[in-house]
Design an enzyme around this catalytic site. Structure first.
Site, short mmCIF file in Angstrom:
data_model
loop_
_atom_site.label_atom_id
_atom_site.label_comp_id
_atom_site.label_asym_id
_atom_site.label_seq_id
_atom_site.Cartn_x
_atom_site.Cartn_y
_atom_site.Cartn_z
CB ALA A 91 32.06 47.38 99.61
CD GLU A 95 35.53 50.76 93.72
OE1 GLU A 95 34.72 50.43 94.63
OE2 GLU A 95 36.63 51.27 93.95
CD GLU A 110 32.57 54.01 96.45
OE1 GLU A 110 32.24 54.89 95.61
OE2 GLU A 110 32.80 52.84 96.15
N GLY A 123 31.59 49.41 94.92
CA GLY A 123 32.35 48.20 94.60
C GLY A 123 31.78 47.44 93.41
#
Ligand code: CAA
Length: 262
Positions: free
Chosen positions: A70, A116, A136, A113
């Site tokens: 992200a 993911e 993270e 992300g």
């Protein structure tokens, strides 16, 4: 390609036969998944999902990065209230609900992300250069686009716990060994191989592909008895499709099926 598909800033979309290719394209940020990219990718995937001329979708990045996570800079200054109010990662749920087969072709970094996103895809083909990870906790947060749930389901709790709690990277070979990816291929063969897999899938009956995916999803969501009931329902439901008649007739007549995808 529709006109709409030309308007994107952060992705490139291309159709080759029944396969749609989506390439993440923010090289300046190693394809970090900012809000714009999320909306463009999710919107495009939903559009392709509704388009019966497409049978499979491939998501890829660059040689260096599938996606480095992200966008950290975008969210760094936000408060909990702001993150909640904007439902920051909410749209990703729609990506995960795409009914057609989605293949991630991963080269380079697939972190946070990015990892993911790959986990939301049905098949992950990894270049031997791929590096997975959920770093993270090192940023003071946790995986927020499904990583804690999907990695545990993909590789089991002890492996997932080690990867998530240490935030360490997982190379392609290990990723294959632990079942995080479907298959590893040499980096220079990744896109060809993804194309072959996607074309092979897209040539199959679309109603059958949708049913297979929905039924496999049930395996992750439901107790066995309920999942088996869903499988039985989808299996019998396919007997009213033109493709079931064609597929089984082609077998008897010793020829390739010519599916109409209905
Ligand atoms: N967000 C925003 N920008 C990012 C980014 C990210 N996740 N990852 C890389 N970038 C940017 C860098 O800031 C840099 O920009 P500038 O040139 O403007 O400084 C550019 O992309 C190139 O990156 P690097 O210079 O860092 O490249 P490198 O080759 O030295 O390192 C890397 C590559 C190891 C992947 C490193 O970029 C990195 O560690 N990235 C962050 C990985 C990460 O922590 N991901 C998790 C994000 S949080 C998340 O994903 C939450 C969630 O669960 C949804």
């Amino acid at each position: 390609m529709t006109e709409h598909e030309h308007e994107h800033e952060t992705i490139r979309v291309e159709r080759r036969g029944r396969v749609a290719w989506i390439q993440l394209d923010r090289p300046e940020a190693l394809n970090a998944l900012n809000t714009r990219l999320m909306h463009e990718l999710v919107g495009t995937a939903k559009g392709l999902d509704a388009d019966d001329s497409i049978g499979a979708i491939v998501i890829t990045g660059s040689e260096k990065a599938f996606a480095a996570g992200a966008d950290i800079k975008e969210m760094a200054g936000k408060s909990t209230a702001e993150m909640r109010a904007s439902n920051h990662f909410g749209p990703w749920l729609e990506f995960a609900s795409v009914q057609k087969p989605v293949i991630a072709a991963v080269s380079g970094y697939a972190l946070g992300g990015g990892c993911e996103l790959a986990l939301m895809c049905d098949i992950i083909l990894a270049a031997d250069t791929a590096q997975f990870g959920l770093p993270e906790v090192g940023l003071g947060v946790i995986p927020g686009i499904g990583g804690t749930q999907r990695l545990v389901r993909a590789v089991g709790y002890p492996k997932a716990a080690e990867i998530i709690l240490t935030g360490r990277r997982v190379g392609a070979e290990e990723a294959e060994r632990i079942g995080l990816v479907s298959r590893v291929v040499p980096a220079d063969a990744l896109l060809d191989e993804a194309g072959k897999v996607a074309e092979g899938i897209a040539a199959k009956s679309l109603p059958a592909l949708r049913a297979a995916k929905a039924t496999m999803d049930a395996a992750l969501e439901m107790p066995l008895a309920e999942g088996l009931a869903i499988e039985a329902e989808h299996f019998t439901g396919l007997f009213d499709t033109a493709d079931q008649k064609e597929g089984m007739a082609a077998f008897s007549e010793k020829r390739e099926p010519n599916f109409q995808h209905r």
